[in-house]
Scaffold this active site. Structure first.
Site, PDB file in Angstrom:
ATOM      1  N   ARG A  97     -41.065  31.594 -67.548  1.00 36.05           N
ATOM      2  CA  ARG A  97     -42.363  31.094 -66.908  1.00 36.05           C
ATOM      3  C   ARG A  97     -43.655  31.579 -67.745  1.00 36.05           C
ATOM      4  O   ARG A  97     -44.483  30.936 -67.554  1.00 36.05           O
ATOM      5  CB  ARG A  97     -42.267  31.828 -65.542  1.00 36.05           C
ATOM      6  CG  ARG A  97     -41.592  30.863 -64.581  1.00 36.05           C
ATOM      7  CD  ARG A  97     -41.356  31.644 -63.284  1.00 36.05           C
ATOM      8  NE  ARG A  97     -40.239  32.545 -63.550  1.00 36.05           N
ATOM      9  CZ  ARG A  97     -39.417  33.171 -62.454  1.00 36.05           C
ATOM     10  NH1 ARG A  97     -39.786  32.807 -61.222  1.00 36.05           N
ATOM     11  NH2 ARG A  97     -38.563  34.095 -62.727  1.00 36.05           N
ATOM     12  N   LYS A 116     -23.245  34.592 -63.891  1.00 36.16           N
ATOM     13  CA  LYS A 116     -22.758  35.158 -62.645  1.00 36.16           C
ATOM     14  C   LYS A 116     -24.002  35.727 -61.958  1.00 36.16           C
ATOM     15  O   LYS A 116     -24.880  36.255 -62.880  1.00 36.16           O
ATOM     16  CB  LYS A 116     -21.703  35.965 -62.849  1.00 36.16           C
ATOM     17  CG  LYS A 116     -22.058  37.543 -63.504  1.00 36.16           C
ATOM     18  CD  LYS A 116     -20.840  38.338 -63.545  1.00 36.16           C
ATOM     19  CE  LYS A 116     -21.044  39.446 -62.267  1.00 36.16           C
ATOM     20  NZ  LYS A 116     -22.056  40.642 -62.798  1.00 36.16           N
ATOM     21  N   HIS A 121     -18.048  37.771 -68.549  1.00 36.35           N
ATOM     22  CA  HIS A 121     -18.048  38.190 -69.963  1.00 36.35           C
ATOM     23  C   HIS A 121     -16.932  39.040 -70.379  1.00 36.35           C
ATOM     24  O   HIS A 121     -16.559  38.873 -71.230  1.00 36.35           O
ATOM     25  CB  HIS A 121     -19.444  38.733 -70.348  1.00 36.35           C
ATOM     26  CG  HIS A 121     -19.363  40.194 -69.899  1.00 36.35           C
ATOM     27  ND1 HIS A 121     -19.854  40.563 -68.579  1.00 36.35           N
ATOM     28  CD2 HIS A 121     -19.192  41.416 -70.401  1.00 36.35           C
ATOM     29  CE1 HIS A 121     -19.964  41.927 -68.188  1.00 36.35           C
ATOM     30  NE2 HIS A 121     -19.346  42.457 -69.569  1.00 36.35           N
ATOM     31  N   LYS A 168     -13.753  39.510 -73.775  1.00 36.88           N
ATOM     32  CA  LYS A 168     -13.427  40.858 -74.426  1.00 36.88           C
ATOM     33  C   LYS A 168     -12.109  40.661 -75.130  1.00 36.88           C
ATOM     34  O   LYS A 168     -11.079  40.124 -74.699  1.00 36.88           O
ATOM     35  CB  LYS A 168     -13.233  41.899 -73.388  1.00 36.88           C
ATOM     36  CG  LYS A 168     -14.904  42.415 -72.960  1.00 36.88           C
ATOM     37  CD  LYS A 168     -14.466  43.480 -71.966  1.00 36.88           C
ATOM     38  CE  LYS A 168     -15.818  43.706 -71.011  1.00 36.88           C
ATOM     39  NZ  LYS A 168     -16.823  44.546 -71.803  1.00 36.88           N
ATOM     40  N   GLU A 198     -17.666  52.810 -64.281  1.00 33.66           N
ATOM     41  CA  GLU A 198     -18.758  52.819 -65.326  1.00 33.66           C
ATOM     42  C   GLU A 198     -19.343  54.375 -64.836  1.00 33.66           C
ATOM     43  O   GLU A 198     -19.290  54.852 -63.853  1.00 33.66           O
ATOM     44  CB  GLU A 198     -19.724  51.806 -64.637  1.00 33.66           C
ATOM     45  CG  GLU A 198     -19.160  50.356 -65.072  1.00 33.66           C
ATOM     46  CD  GLU A 198     -20.353  49.398 -64.926  1.00 33.66           C
ATOM     47  OE1 GLU A 198     -21.126  49.149 -65.820  1.00 33.66           O
ATOM     48  OE2 GLU A 198     -20.332  48.997 -63.744  1.00 33.66           O
ATOM     49  N   ASP A 234     -20.799  42.065 -57.659  1.00 37.04           N
ATOM     50  CA  ASP A 234     -21.070  42.346 -59.017  1.00 37.04           C
ATOM     51  C   ASP A 234     -19.895  42.422 -59.883  1.00 37.04           C
ATOM     52  O   ASP A 234     -20.087  41.930 -61.001  1.00 37.04           O
ATOM     53  CB  ASP A 234     -22.163  43.603 -59.045  1.00 37.04           C
ATOM     54  CG  ASP A 234     -22.521  43.817 -60.385  1.00 37.04           C
ATOM     55  OD1 ASP A 234     -22.943  42.907 -60.998  1.00 37.04           O
ATOM     56  OD2 ASP A 234     -22.599  44.844 -61.256  1.00 37.04           O
ATOM     57  N   HIS A 243     -15.179  39.851 -62.658  1.00 40.54           N
ATOM     58  CA  HIS A 243     -14.275  40.652 -63.438  1.00 40.54           C
ATOM     59  C   HIS A 243     -13.025  40.949 -62.981  1.00 40.54           C
ATOM     60  O   HIS A 243     -11.986  41.070 -63.640  1.00 40.54           O
ATOM     61  CB  HIS A 243     -15.038  41.672 -63.917  1.00 40.54           C
ATOM     62  CG  HIS A 243     -16.640  41.399 -64.600  1.00 40.54           C
ATOM     63  ND1 HIS A 243     -16.937  40.272 -65.060  1.00 40.54           N
ATOM     64  CD2 HIS A 243     -17.845  42.231 -64.398  1.00 40.54           C
ATOM     65  CE1 HIS A 243     -18.114  40.210 -65.407  1.00 40.54           C
ATOM     66  NE2 HIS A 243     -18.717  41.623 -64.911  1.00 40.54           N
ATOM     67  N   LYS A 292     -19.816  52.575 -59.786  1.00 37.79           N
ATOM     68  CA  LYS A 292     -20.992  53.102 -60.915  1.00 37.79           C
ATOM     69  C   LYS A 292     -21.034  54.704 -60.491  1.00 37.79           C
ATOM     70  O   LYS A 292     -20.735  55.211 -59.872  1.00 37.79           O
ATOM     71  CB  LYS A 292     -22.137  52.523 -60.507  1.00 37.79           C
ATOM     72  CG  LYS A 292     -22.411  51.004 -60.226  1.00 37.79           C
ATOM     73  CD  LYS A 292     -23.273  50.618 -61.720  1.00 37.79           C
ATOM     74  CE  LYS A 292     -23.305  49.082 -61.547  1.00 37.79           C
ATOM     75  NZ  LYS A 292     -23.166  48.229 -62.861  1.00 37.79           N
TER      76      LYS A 292
HETATM   77  C1  BG6 Z   1     -21.818  43.095 -65.303  1.00 35.08           C
HETATM   78  C2  BG6 Z   1     -22.532  43.922 -64.002  1.00 35.08           C
HETATM   79  O1  BG6 Z   1     -21.187  41.826 -64.879  1.00 35.08           O
HETATM   80  O2  BG6 Z   1     -20.808  43.943 -65.962  1.00 35.08           O
HETATM   81  C3  BG6 Z   1     -22.826  45.194 -64.535  1.00 35.08           C
HETATM   82  O3  BG6 Z   1     -23.512  43.073 -63.544  1.00 35.08           O
HETATM   83  C4  BG6 Z   1     -21.724  45.807 -65.019  1.00 35.08           C
HETATM   84  O4  BG6 Z   1     -23.582  45.895 -63.304  1.00 35.08           O
HETATM   85  C5  BG6 Z   1     -21.445  45.019 -66.398  1.00 35.08           C
HETATM   86  O5  BG6 Z   1     -22.440  47.312 -65.784  1.00 35.08           O
HETATM   87  C6  BG6 Z   1     -19.969  45.877 -67.026  1.00 35.08           C
HETATM   88  O6  BG6 Z   1     -19.709  45.134 -68.351  1.00 35.08           O
HETATM   89  P1  BG6 Z   1     -19.193  45.995 -69.311  1.00 35.08           P
HETATM   90  O7  BG6 Z   1     -18.941  45.089 -70.266  1.00 35.08           O
HETATM   91  O8  BG6 Z   1     -20.187  47.119 -69.813  1.00 35.08           O
HETATM   92  O9  BG6 Z   1     -17.849  46.647 -68.905  1.00 35.08           O
END
Ligand code: BG6
Length: 509
Positions: A70, A175, A205, A209, A243, A262, A267, A357
């Site tokens: 934008r 996502k 993602h 990996k 995390e 999330d 994942h 987290k």
């Molecule tokens: C993302 C989430 O999809 O994956 C984040 O939105 C998270 O909140 C992240 O921190 C974790 O990814 P990775 O590759 O660091 O384990």
């Protein structure tokens, strides 16, 4: 019958069974348009990944990357911002200026509002020119926007004829895919009205990996695991994505989403599906995704009365004081759940999932916990509690696989758990390509194996929705920052006679 209606069967295309790009194989020419190019994701992940692909020599002689967002901006400013991102986040830093100089002319910026038809008309003109003057006809539209814009962008692209069923143009969707089952279904319909499912690449993602891809090799390229990979020998399976970082500057986004949407919906469900799936008929994307979705369909929708005993939602202390988080928020920063897969292989084997987290460490690991050996021979010395064998599949960091088993202590009549270990860094060196490099390479190549299909996404939403509805009347647990999460999570496993296996000391099960 699964309550989630199966979407129209995806049309088989040559690309859906295409092999993944291999190092040294050059990708075909393309134009990638990144919608939401001023966002974090573009400078942090996407452009560093494209730069990484160029460095590997995988990108073709000619290609173009157009940032669409934008804010008004000149190409130079956009390029400067992207350079800052690459300097900060690329695995190739410090970036050699010669490399960057080759990359930079590919990057241009196109200003437009996502719902403004004029912005798409001018984009079409640019793409037509690129096709005419440089022969760049393969379009890849990457939606790195807020999810609310996914349908709008694709519908606008359809209006100017840039996407249409039957056209080879691809759309890559970040996502979260929807907020719940209903909105995800609507999004599936909206997108599938504009292009073929085989040209829709939904990003998770984690599938990019190396260690997650290795799960398939580990399970199906060896003969020793298959006979024991079932309820005869496996007691339970534990999947942890921990995390260390808190929510940080992502408060506004995160508070809307929470750990279930999330991390679990995407994942963790993918990790569970790959761990539990049957061997696919072959390695085509459809065969692999058919097997994953069968696992998800075999998980019964949890009934509301089961939610308190089989799930935990929790917040870390101090989360409510985070910038751009509501002081009364009920969003969870930690989720744990017990999942049963109701099929022949896994009947009676609980799969425990946890993610959070601000935990004590960053660690993603799948632990296969085997049944306790009968203590008959050793009862006199060790009681009934001989250590259980456990297989630790470490996804990150310290990527590797460890198998713990009992051994006789040297010079003593006692048992000690010891560890057999495969470590990526020792075996292959420390280079590990970024997940996004692999995924962007596959999207450019047209291989959708590592992307999620509509039916998988909807099945995952079915489970996540049921848990979230059940949570409405459930209390929120609290946990200390830097801990392993709330006590309630330990109690959930204790009720089954289990415990979370210590991830730092592999041999203690
Ligand atoms: C993302 C989430 O999809 O994956 C984040 O939105 C998270 O909140 C992240 O921190 C974790 O990814 P990775 O590759 O660091 O384990």
């Amino acid at each position: 019958m699964s309550p989630v209606a199966a979407p129209a069967k995806p049309k088989a295309t040559a690309s859906s069974a295409a092999p993944a790009p291999v190092p040294g194989k050059v990708l075909p020419p393309f134009v990638m348009v990144i919608f939401g190019a001023s966002g974090d994701l573009t400078s942090r992940k996407l452009v560093p990944a494209l730069f990484g692909l160029q460095h590997e020599g995988i990108l073709p002689k000619d290609y173009a990357i157009i940032g669409f967002a934008r804010r008004p901006k000149k190409d130079e400013e956009f390029r400067r911002e992207m350079k800052e991102g690459v300097d900060k986040f690329s695995r190739l830093r410090p970036v050699a200026s010669g490399e960057w100089d080759k990359f930079i002319p590919r990057l241009t910026y196109h200003q437009g509002n996502f719902d403004d038809p004029a912005a798409y008309a001018s984009l079409k003109k640019i793409l037509d020119d690129l096709a005419k003057t440089r022969g760049l006809t393969q379009h890849i539209f990457y939606l790195a926007t807020a999810p609310d814009y996914f349908a709008t962008v694709v519908q606008q692209l359809a209006k100017v004829g840039l996407v249409r069923p039957g056209l080879p143009a691809r759309v890559v969707v970040e996502k979260p895919f929807g907020n719940d089952l209903t909105s995800a279904r609507q999004l599936v319909d909206d997108l599938q009205a504009c292009l073929d499912e085989s040209n829709l690449f939904r990003i998770d993602h984690y599938l990019g990996k190396e260690t997650v891809q290795n799960l398939l090799y580990f399970r199906f390229a060896n003969s020793i695991w298959e006979p024991i990979w079932n309820s005869n020998l496996i007691d339970n399976v534990q999947i942890t994505v921990a995390e260390q970082e808190g929510v940080g500057t992502r408060g506004a986004f995160y508070d809307e989403v929470g750990a279930m949407r999330d991390m679990v919906q995407n994942h963790m469900m993918q990790l569970l599906a790959i761990t539990a799936m049957e061997p696919p008929a072959n390695l085509s994307s459809e065969s692999i995704r058919d097997e994953k979705v069968k696992v998800l369909r075999s998980i019964p929708t949890p009934k509301p009365e089961m939610i308190p005993a089989s799930t935990v939602r929790a917040q870390y202390e101090g989360y409510r004081q985070t910038d751009r988080v509501s002081p009364h928020t009920t969003t969870e920063t930690y989720a744990a759940l017990k999942v049963q897969i109701d099929n022949w292989r896994w009947s009676g084997v609980p799969f425990y999932l946890r993610t959070g987290k601000a935990l004590t460490t960053r660690a993603s690991e799948i632990v296969i916990v085997f049944r306790r050996p009968p203590a008959t021979l050793f009862r006199a010395e060790f009681g009934d509690l001989l250590h259980r064998n456990a297989m630790h599949i470490r996804l990150q960091p310290d990527e590797g696989v460890h198998l713990s088993f009992n051994a006789k202590r040297l010079g003593k009549s006692s048992v000690q758990p010891v560890d057999m270990e495969f470590c990526y860094a020792t075996e292959f060196g420390s280079y590990s390509p970024e997940a996004y490099e692999r995924l962007l390479g596959d999207a450019i190549y047209g291989d959708s194996t590592l992307f999620t299909r509509a039916d998988e996404v909807l099945e995952a939403w079915r489970l996540v929705d049921a848990v979230r509805h059940g949570w409405q009347d459930n209390p929120m647990a609290l946990y200390r920052q830097g801990s392993w999460g709330p006590r309630e999570s330990d109690l959930m496993l204790k009720a089954d006679g289990n415990n979370w296996i210590d991830l730092d000391a592999h041999a203690r099960a």
